[in-house]
Design an enzyme around this catalytic site. Structure first.
Site, short mmCIF file in Angstrom:
data_model
loop_
_atom_site.label_atom_id
_atom_site.label_comp_id
_atom_site.label_asym_id
_atom_site.label_seq_id
_atom_site.Cartn_x
_atom_site.Cartn_y
_atom_site.Cartn_z
N ASP A 1 13.14 7.22 -7.58
CA ASP A 1 12.82 5.83 -7.23
C ASP A 1 14.08 5.02 -7.43
OD1 ASP A 1 9.80 4.34 -7.07
OD2 ASP A 1 11.51 3.03 -7.47
N ILE A 2 14.08 3.82 -6.85
CA ILE A 2 15.24 2.94 -7.03
C ILE A 2 15.24 2.30 -8.42
CG2 ILE A 2 14.15 0.86 -6.03
CD1 ILE A 2 16.99 0.66 -4.49
N LYS B 1 6.56 0.21 11.17
CA LYS B 1 5.77 1.44 11.13
C LYS B 1 5.54 2.00 12.53
CE LYS B 1 5.12 2.20 6.74
NZ LYS B 1 5.79 3.34 6.11
N ILE C 1 -5.07 1.11 0.11
CA ILE C 1 -5.37 2.14 -0.90
C ILE C 1 -5.74 1.47 -2.22
CG2 ILE C 1 -4.48 4.18 -2.11
CD1 ILE C 1 -4.64 4.58 0.94
N TYR D 1 6.33 -5.44 9.00
CA TYR D 1 5.93 -4.13 8.47
C TYR D 1 5.29 -3.28 9.57
CZ TYR D 1 3.10 -0.97 5.49
OH TYR D 1 2.50 0.12 4.89
N GLY E 1 10.27 7.11 -3.96
CA GLY E 1 9.34 5.99 -4.18
C GLY E 1 8.25 6.42 -5.14
N ASP F 1 18.61 5.55 -4.54
CA ASP F 1 18.49 4.52 -3.52
C ASP F 1 18.42 5.27 -2.18
OD1 ASP F 1 18.81 2.62 -1.59
OD2 ASP F 1 20.67 1.76 -2.41
N GLY G 1 5.89 3.89 -7.19
CA GLY G 1 4.99 2.99 -6.48
C GLY G 1 3.53 3.40 -6.63
N GLN G 2 2.65 2.64 -5.97
CA GLN G 2 1.20 2.86 -6.13
C GLN G 2 0.81 4.29 -5.73
OE1 GLN G 2 -1.42 1.06 -3.33
NE2 GLN G 2 -3.20 1.10 -4.70
C1 AKB Z 1 -0.47 -3.33 3.16
O1 AKB Z 1 -1.44 -4.05 2.93
O2 AKB Z 1 0.63 -3.73 3.56
C2 AKB Z 1 -0.65 -1.83 2.98
C3 AKB Z 1 -1.02 -1.15 4.25
C4 AKB Z 1 -2.36 -1.35 4.83
O3 AKB Z 1 -0.23 -0.43 4.79
N1 AKB Z 1 -1.62 -1.57 1.97
#
Ligand code: AKB
Length: 319
Positions: free
Chosen positions: A34-35, A143, A169, A139, A8, A49, A11-12
């Protein structure tokens, strides 16, 4: 000394992480993957991938990899649009890495968790390490499940998996993609280009945030910490700065007086309201001496300074 793989990497966080790791360990020791192809040529880049376990295994063997930073994930706002796919991807990439760790192909793994593991019944202010966790986003659920699994693998198999719960971030090199905290990056680009920003979060929505140099330091520090000192086997709370869109706009106006903001909250408002306002990171401080450096003003100043190089010279930027 073996090599490091960042998954990844475009990414940011991946972008800044690869740069920091290469500065620390030399470019040839840090393989970026990265993909998608990177926008700039990189002699140490491999297309990957990460849902394909055998492809990951092959890179680990080919490049004699020892440590992996697994930064690939579908973030909160994007995941709400494709729940089943986001769950599948977020869990698949983690399980592949956990299994490859168990099989002895990875000696040390970093996997990021997030403040999204908390939910509406979590105490919102100074949120402790151990508390109610009832995430209500795809999400956040992925997590929290991931945290339980890395603790399980750490306790039951001879693996070394480390993690922090990132807040939002903020950075200038690469835009974030699909998060709820993305407004805090977009606002800088819009302020410099158009002097106006329409926030998708309401003015008083306070969220935990962190400037990229602090996030990178936390990530590398936890990977370098003495394993015996790491009491938390799932993921450490780490705190940075907490602010609202209104406070961020005021901080930007100190340097760009003609900047203005208005508010059109969308579906991301409900996600933000289910997350903490501020984080207690006493365990990270005690176990591996974590403390952030950037406050709101230092972050705003540094963001504007770096981004003003990208946009035409600003007459009214009072840096
Ligand atoms: C998001 O907003 O999904 C991320 C996080 C807080 O994990 N920046």
């Amino acid at each position: 000394m073996k090599n490091i793989l960042v998954i990844g990497a475009n990414g940011q966080i991946g972008t800044d992480l690869v740069a920091a790791l290469r500065q620390k360990y030399t470019p040839q020791r840090v393989i970026a993957s990265d993909i998608k192809e990177p926008t700039r040529f990189d002699a140490h880049f491999k297309l990957l991938d990460a849902t394909d376990k055998e492809a990951v295994r092959q890179i680990l063997i080919d490049f004699d990899i020892d440590e992996v930073y697994l930064m690939a994930a579908i973030l909160s706002a994007s995941a709400e649009k494709i729940p089943d796919k986001a769950w599948e991807i977020n869990m698949k990439v983690l399980f592949n890495a956990l299994e490859l760790s168990k099989e002895g192909f990875i000696n040390k793994l970093f996997w990021p968790s997030s403040i999204a593991v908390f939910g509406p019944h979590t105490p919102r202010i100074d949120t402790p390490q151990y508390t109610v966790m009832d995430p209500n986003t795809v999400y956040g659920i992925s997590k929290l499940a991931g945290e339980r699994w890395i603790e399980y693998y750490n306790n039951h198999y001879d693996v070394d998996v480390r993690s922090v719960r990132y807040p939002g971030i903020i950075s200038w090199k690469t835009l974030p993609g699909g998060g709820t905290t993305d407004y805090a990056v977009e606002i800088f680009h819009e302020a410099l280009q158009n002097r106006h920003y329409t926030s998708f979060l309401a003015p008083h929505t306070r969220l935990p945030m962190m400037y990229m140099p602090d996030a990178i330091e936390a990530t590398i520090n936890i990977m370098e910490a003495d394993k015996e000192k790491l009491r938390i086997k799932n993921s450490y709370n780490i705190a940075g700065i907490s602010f609202t869109p209104e406070e961020l706009a005021t901080a930007i106006q100190q340097y760009l007086p003609d900047f203005s903001i208005d508010y059109q909250p969308d579906f991301r408002q409900a996600i933000a309201e289910s997350w903490p306002e501020s984080i207690n990171d006493a365990y990270a401080f005690k176990d591996w001496h974590w403390h952030h450096k950037y406050d709101l003003d230092a972050m705003v100043r540094d963001m504007l300074q770096n981004l003003s190089n990208k946009y035409p010279k600003e007459e009214s930027l009072l840096l």
